[in-house]
Write an enzyme that holds these catalytic residues in place. Structure first.
Site, PDB file in Angstrom:
ATOM      1  N   TYR A 155       0.505  -1.066   0.280  1.00 11.05           N
ATOM      2  CA  TYR A 155      -0.458  -0.399   0.065  1.00 11.05           C
ATOM      3  C   TYR A 155       0.513   1.446  -0.028  1.00 11.05           C
ATOM      4  CZ  TYR A 155      -4.665   2.335   0.689  1.00 11.05           C
ATOM      5  OH  TYR A 155      -5.540   3.366   0.343  1.00 11.05           O
ATOM      6  N   LYS A 162      -3.543   8.463   3.774  1.00  9.00           N
ATOM      7  CA  LYS A 162      -5.180   7.999   4.057  1.00  9.00           C
ATOM      8  C   LYS A 162      -4.918   7.802   5.743  1.00  9.00           C
ATOM      9  CE  LYS A 162      -7.372   5.772   0.349  1.00  9.00           C
ATOM     10  NZ  LYS A 162      -8.269   7.194  -0.161  1.00  9.00           N
TER      11      LYS A 162
HETATM   12  P1  NAD Z   1     -12.322   3.904  -9.100  1.00 12.66           P
HETATM   13  O1  NAD Z   1     -11.105   3.473 -10.085  1.00 12.66           O
HETATM   14  O2  NAD Z   1     -13.175   3.205  -8.659  1.00 12.66           O
HETATM   15  O3  NAD Z   1     -12.646   5.477  -8.278  1.00 12.66           O
HETATM   16  C1  NAD Z   1     -11.340   6.411  -8.134  1.00 12.66           C
HETATM   17  C2  NAD Z   1     -11.999   7.502  -8.401  1.00 12.66           C
HETATM   18  O4  NAD Z   1     -10.938   8.723  -8.543  1.00 12.66           O
HETATM   19  C3  NAD Z   1     -12.128   7.729 -10.386  1.00 12.66           C
HETATM   20  O5  NAD Z   1     -13.450   7.753 -10.261  1.00 12.66           O
HETATM   21  C4  NAD Z   1     -11.127   8.652 -10.813  1.00 12.66           C
HETATM   22  O6  NAD Z   1     -11.940   9.206 -11.452  1.00 12.66           O
HETATM   23  C5  NAD Z   1     -10.715   9.351 -10.129  1.00 12.66           C
HETATM   24  N1  NAD Z   1     -10.024  10.472  -9.562  1.00 12.66           N
HETATM   25  C6  NAD Z   1      -8.423  10.410  -9.300  1.00 12.66           C
HETATM   26  N2  NAD Z   1      -7.547  11.677  -9.656  1.00 12.66           N
HETATM   27  C7  NAD Z   1      -8.937  12.329  -9.408  1.00 12.66           C
HETATM   28  C8  NAD Z   1      -8.833  14.029 -10.115  1.00 12.66           C
HETATM   29  N3  NAD Z   1      -7.818  14.516 -10.317  1.00 12.66           N
HETATM   30  N4  NAD Z   1     -10.236  14.411  -9.921  1.00 12.66           N
HETATM   31  C9  NAD Z   1     -11.323  14.041  -9.479  1.00 12.66           C
HETATM   32  N5  NAD Z   1     -11.175  13.057  -9.848  1.00 12.66           N
HETATM   33  C10 NAD Z   1     -10.323  12.043  -9.996  1.00 12.66           C
HETATM   34  O7  NAD Z   1     -11.625   2.672  -7.593  1.00 12.66           O
HETATM   35  P2  NAD Z   1     -12.854   3.159  -5.956  1.00 12.66           P
HETATM   36  O8  NAD Z   1     -11.004   1.473  -4.790  1.00 12.66           O
HETATM   37  O9  NAD Z   1     -13.824   3.436  -5.910  1.00 12.66           O
HETATM   38  O10 NAD Z   1     -11.978   4.337  -5.217  1.00 12.66           O
HETATM   39  C11 NAD Z   1     -12.554   5.375  -4.851  1.00 12.66           C
HETATM   40  C12 NAD Z   1     -11.942   5.366  -3.107  1.00 12.66           C
HETATM   41  O11 NAD Z   1     -12.175   4.263  -2.327  1.00 12.66           O
HETATM   42  C13 NAD Z   1     -10.445   5.768  -3.298  1.00 12.66           C
HETATM   43  O12 NAD Z   1     -10.177   6.860  -2.311  1.00 12.66           O
HETATM   44  C14 NAD Z   1      -9.735   4.718  -2.683  1.00 12.66           C
HETATM   45  O13 NAD Z   1      -8.939   5.165  -1.638  1.00 12.66           O
HETATM   46  C15 NAD Z   1     -11.010   4.135  -1.420  1.00 12.66           C
HETATM   47  N6  NAD Z   1     -10.614   2.845  -0.763  1.00 12.66           N
HETATM   48  C16 NAD Z   1     -10.572   1.478  -2.353  1.00 12.66           C
HETATM   49  C17 NAD Z   1     -10.439   0.094  -2.183  1.00 12.66           C
HETATM   50  C18 NAD Z   1     -10.671  -1.267  -2.966  1.00 12.66           C
HETATM   51  O14 NAD Z   1      -9.620  -2.041  -2.642  1.00 12.66           O
HETATM   52  N7  NAD Z   1     -11.647  -1.064  -3.599  1.00 12.66           N
HETATM   53  C19 NAD Z   1     -10.484  -0.237  -0.557  1.00 12.66           C
HETATM   54  C20 NAD Z   1     -10.757   1.261   0.598  1.00 12.66           C
HETATM   55  C21 NAD Z   1     -10.601   2.446  -0.024  1.00 12.66           C
END
Ligand code: NAD
Length: 254
Positions: A155, A162
């Site tokens: 990570y 985070k």
């Molecule tokens: P995802 O790729 O579907 O979503 C990530 C989003 O971030 C995308 O829509 C992308 O367009 C957006 N993004 C990136 N740079 C950007 C910018 N400059 N301006 C505006 N938008 C921007 O992936 P996800 O896993 O749904 O991620 C969403 C959140 O959840 C993130 O904060 C991620 O860290 C968090 N998260 C994910 C997981 C996992 O395992 N997938 C677990 C815990 C937390």
């Protein structure tokens, strides 16, 4: 009791139908909220617009948080269309791949700063713009991960990012509480999304989560959506400043 009827919600972070933000948006819509959604850029728009149509979202707007002024333009549209906002969901994160996949000790100043700006300070900027539209109170949420609390192999840079996000959530909860605005972090377990595909050995993280979790299964974007919808409801108004895990219990295991 758990209705979002009459509430206006902005959901930032839908890239496709695997996005956590998509699970959140669907749950909020199903609970009766009206939605504004954003897409990153012209390349992302064709993937997001059909989903926005499924949500009957009246506002579908571009938002790259690294482009100055685009965030203010989104809130101006919301002000003109609704005159208020009740819910803001920040579900975005970014780190340059070389910085993300290397050791933190080797990370570049630019990569570290850009990850912090897009993944953390953008939440501050959106909260700042949301506050004047939340005169009746509101609910802000951001997506964190367990890597904020413990070192999770691979990570890397996103761990400190985070951790900063969770501290920011607590600070904003303290500052915005007098205005009846709640601020919480949701901490989903690992989910196979596009953002996750940038993390090295992510499959191993998924396998480990299933083994580790007392329930021996992965949480889903619908699970995160259900929690987010609840936090947006009036009965959740006294729940603020938390980091709430949605991970089938994996975080309690040593
Ligand atoms: P995802 O790729 O579907 O979503 C990530 C989003 O971030 C995308 O829509 C992308 O367009 C957006 N993004 C990136 N740079 C950007 C910018 N400059 N301006 C505006 N938008 C921007 O992936 P996800 O896993 O749904 O991620 C969403 C959140 O959840 C993130 O904060 C991620 O860290 C968090 N998260 C994910 C997981 C996992 O395992 N997938 C677990 C815990 C937390």
């Amino acid at each position: 009791m758990f209705s979002l009827s009459g509430k206006k919600a902005l959901v930032v972070g839908i890239a496709n139908d695997q996005s956590i933000a998509w699970g959140v948006a669907q749950a909020m819509r199903n609970a009766g909220a009206e939605l504004a959604v954003t897409y990153l850029n012209a390349k992302a728009e064709p993937h997001v617009r059909p989903l926005a149509e499924q949500l009957n979202a009246p506002l579908v707007l571009p938002l790259d948080v690294s482009v100055p002024g685009q965030d203010a333009a989104v809130f101006e549209q919301i002000r003109q269309h609704w005159g208020q906002l009740d819910v803001l969901v920040h579900s975005i994160a970014f780190a340059p791949r070389t910085d993300l996949q290397g050791r933190v000790v080797d990370s570049s100043a630019e990569g570290f700063a850009s990850a912090m700006d897009i993944s953390v300070h953008s939440f501050v900027r959106l909260a700042h713009l949301a506050e004047p539209l939340m005169g009746q109170g509101g609910a802000l949420m951001a997506m964190s991960y367990y890597g904020a609390e413990k070192v999770i192999s691979s990570y890397n840079l996103m761990g400190p990012v985070k951790a900063a996000l969770e501290a920011t959530v607590r600070q904003l909860a303290a500052e915005l509480g007098p205005g009846n605005i709640s601020v919480n972090a949701l901490s989903p377990g690992p989910m196979a999304t596009r953002a996750a595909s940038g993390i090295a050995k992510f499959d191993q993280l998924l396998d480990h989560a299933v083994q580790q979790a007392p329930m021996h299964r992965l949480a889903t974007i619908d699970d995160v959506g259900a929690l987010a919808a609840f936090l947006a409801c009036d009965p959740a108004r006294n729940i603020t400043g938390n980091v709430i895990h949605v991970d089938a219990g994996a975080h309690i295991m040593g």
